[in-house]
Design a protein around this motif. Structure first.
Motif, PDB file in Angstrom:
ATOM      1  N   LYS A   1      -6.875  -4.139   4.409  1.00  0.00           N
ATOM      2  CA  LYS A   1      -6.426  -3.322   3.043  1.00  0.00           C
ATOM      3  C   LYS A   1      -5.567  -3.990   2.422  1.00  0.00           C
ATOM      4  O   LYS A   1      -4.508  -4.557   3.257  1.00  0.00           O
ATOM      5  CB  LYS A   1      -6.262  -1.767   3.560  1.00  0.00           C
TER       6      LYS A   1
ATOM      7  N   LEU B   1      -2.257  -3.978  -0.547  1.00  0.00           N
ATOM      8  CA  LEU B   1      -1.329  -3.247  -1.224  1.00  0.00           C
ATOM      9  C   LEU B   1      -0.542  -4.102  -2.035  1.00  0.00           C
ATOM     10  O   LEU B   1       0.109  -5.053  -1.971  1.00  0.00           O
ATOM     11  CB  LEU B   1      -0.316  -2.603  -0.298  1.00  0.00           C
TER      12      LEU B   1
ATOM     13  N   ARG C   1       1.291  -6.259   7.561  1.00  0.00           N
ATOM     14  CA  ARG C   1       1.876  -5.366   8.345  1.00  0.00           C
ATOM     15  C   ARG C   1       0.651  -4.556   8.913  1.00  0.00           C
ATOM     16  O   ARG C   1      -0.492  -4.579   8.206  1.00  0.00           O
ATOM     17  CB  ARG C   1       2.858  -4.455   7.662  1.00  0.00           C
ATOM     18  N   SER C   2       0.868  -3.981  10.076  1.00  0.00           N
ATOM     19  CA  SER C   2      -0.014  -3.066  10.589  1.00  0.00           C
ATOM     20  C   SER C   2       0.445  -1.899  10.442  1.00  0.00           C
ATOM     21  O   SER C   2       1.596  -1.098  10.448  1.00  0.00           O
ATOM     22  CB  SER C   2      -0.356  -3.710  12.224  1.00  0.00           C
ATOM     23  N   ASP C   3      -0.631  -0.750  10.269  1.00  0.00           N
ATOM     24  CA  ASP C   3      -0.423   0.667   9.907  1.00  0.00           C
ATOM     25  C   ASP C   3      -1.446   1.297  11.095  1.00  0.00           C
ATOM     26  O   ASP C   3      -2.514   1.687  10.443  1.00  0.00           O
ATOM     27  CB  ASP C   3      -0.514   0.998   8.463  1.00  0.00           C
ATOM     28  N   GLY C   4      -0.936   1.421  12.132  1.00  0.00           N
ATOM     29  CA  GLY C   4      -1.908   2.095  13.412  1.00  0.00           C
ATOM     30  C   GLY C   4      -2.948   0.984  13.468  1.00  0.00           C
ATOM     31  O   GLY C   4      -2.680  -0.171  13.778  1.00  0.00           O
ATOM     32  N   GLU C   5      -4.327   1.334  13.183  1.00  0.00           N
ATOM     33  CA  GLU C   5      -5.404   0.332  13.360  1.00  0.00           C
ATOM     34  C   GLU C   5      -5.643  -0.663  12.339  1.00  0.00           C
ATOM     35  O   GLU C   5      -6.359  -1.557  12.227  1.00  0.00           O
ATOM     36  CB  GLU C   5      -6.763   1.323  13.597  1.00  0.00           C
ATOM     37  N   ASP C   6      -4.925  -0.416  11.354  1.00  0.00           N
ATOM     38  CA  ASP C   6      -5.462  -0.875   9.844  1.00  0.00           C
ATOM     39  C   ASP C   6      -4.323  -2.239   9.744  1.00  0.00           C
ATOM     40  O   ASP C   6      -3.055  -2.053  10.063  1.00  0.00           O
ATOM     41  CB  ASP C   6      -5.098  -0.191   8.741  1.00  0.00           C
TER      42      ASP C   6
ATOM     43  N   TYR D   1      11.187  -6.642   0.793  1.00  0.00           N
ATOM     44  CA  TYR D   1      10.385  -6.253   1.905  1.00  0.00           C
ATOM     45  C   TYR D   1      10.563  -7.276   3.337  1.00  0.00           C
ATOM     46  O   TYR D   1       9.725  -7.886   3.914  1.00  0.00           O
ATOM     47  CB  TYR D   1       8.873  -6.315   1.687  1.00  0.00           C
TER      48      TYR D   1
ATOM     49  N   LYS E   1       3.690   1.081  -5.766  1.00  0.00           N
ATOM     50  CA  LYS E   1       2.566   0.483  -4.744  1.00  0.00           C
ATOM     51  C   LYS E   1       1.102   0.860  -5.344  1.00  0.00           C
ATOM     52  O   LYS E   1       1.025   2.045  -5.858  1.00  0.00           O
ATOM     53  CB  LYS E   1       2.937   0.968  -3.418  1.00  0.00           C
TER      54      LYS E   1
ATOM     55  N   ASP F   1       8.927  -7.128   6.793  1.00  0.00           N
ATOM     56  CA  ASP F   1       7.440  -7.306   6.895  1.00  0.00           C
ATOM     57  C   ASP F   1       7.182  -8.832   7.310  1.00  0.00           C
ATOM     58  O   ASP F   1       7.995  -9.636   6.475  1.00  0.00           O
ATOM     59  CB  ASP F   1       6.725  -6.932   5.739  1.00  0.00           C
TER      60      ASP F   1
ATOM     61  N   ILE G   1      -2.672  -4.249   6.969  1.00  0.00           N
ATOM     62  CA  ILE G   1      -2.234  -4.199   5.411  1.00  0.00           C
ATOM     63  C   ILE G   1      -1.847  -5.297   4.955  1.00  0.00           C
ATOM     64  O   ILE G   1      -0.848  -6.383   5.433  1.00  0.00           O
ATOM     65  CB  ILE G   1      -1.367  -2.846   5.281  1.00  0.00           C
TER      66      ILE G   1
END
Length: 165
Positions: A105, A107, A65-70, A47, A116, A50, A72
């Motif tokens: 969140k 992962l 990492r970011s996933d939109g507003e989240d 990875y 995953k 990241d 991770i």
């Protein structure tokens, strides 16, 4: 003894209570053990895009990492064989971040298996962690380590020679 619970102690909780005591008492496993080296290599080589190794007090996050507003938070593991202990370790990181006001969140990443697994901090999981914290403190405060108990993880453990001799 004043101790700070970390992710490694949480991960060891479902694997070996003796390992918890040894780590907490600064008895370091064999750092040249092949499985420790393989884990280190997988962690370093997987990875790459990241952001890696975020340190926050007693927490070392493998990647973020970011996933939109989240946000991770990722934890990289060699094998899903340790899925339950890895889930608790990642939940601990989410718990510590929540204490700092950061909602994230989780992962779990098993690159060799291309697997995953999402982890979310629920009230039930927080309660489970708090029980684990108390049990780890109880284990660590004992004068001697718990007795050796052979498990399926012993053959790949950096403490193997210590425990079995």
């Amino acid at each position: 003894m004043v101790m700070q619970i970390n992710g490694t102690l949480i991960q060891s909780y479902t694997i070996c209570k003796r390992q918890i005591w040894l780590m907490a008492h600064q008895i370091i496993p064999d750092q040249e053990h092949p499985y420790i080296e393989i884990g280190r290599l997988i962690d370093e080589e997987s990875y790459g895009r990241d952001r890696k190794k975020i340190n926050l007090e007693n927490v070392v996050i493998d990647l973020i990492r970011s996933d939109g507003e989240d946000i991770i938070v990722g934890e990289v593991k060699k094998s899903s064989r340790v899925e339950e202990s890895a889930r608790l370790q990642l939940a601990f990181y989410l718990y510590k971040l929540k204490e700092k006001g950061i909602k994230a969140k989780g992962l779990l990443l098993f690159p060799d298996e291309r697997k995953k697994l999402a982890v979310e901090l629920t009230p039930e999981l927080e309660e489970e962690l708090e029980k684990i914290f108390r049990d780890i403190e109880r284990i660590v405060l004992k004068e001697n380590p718990p007795p050796f108990k052979k498990t399926g993880y012993c053959k790949n453990c950096g403490y193997r020679e210590f425990c079995m001799s």
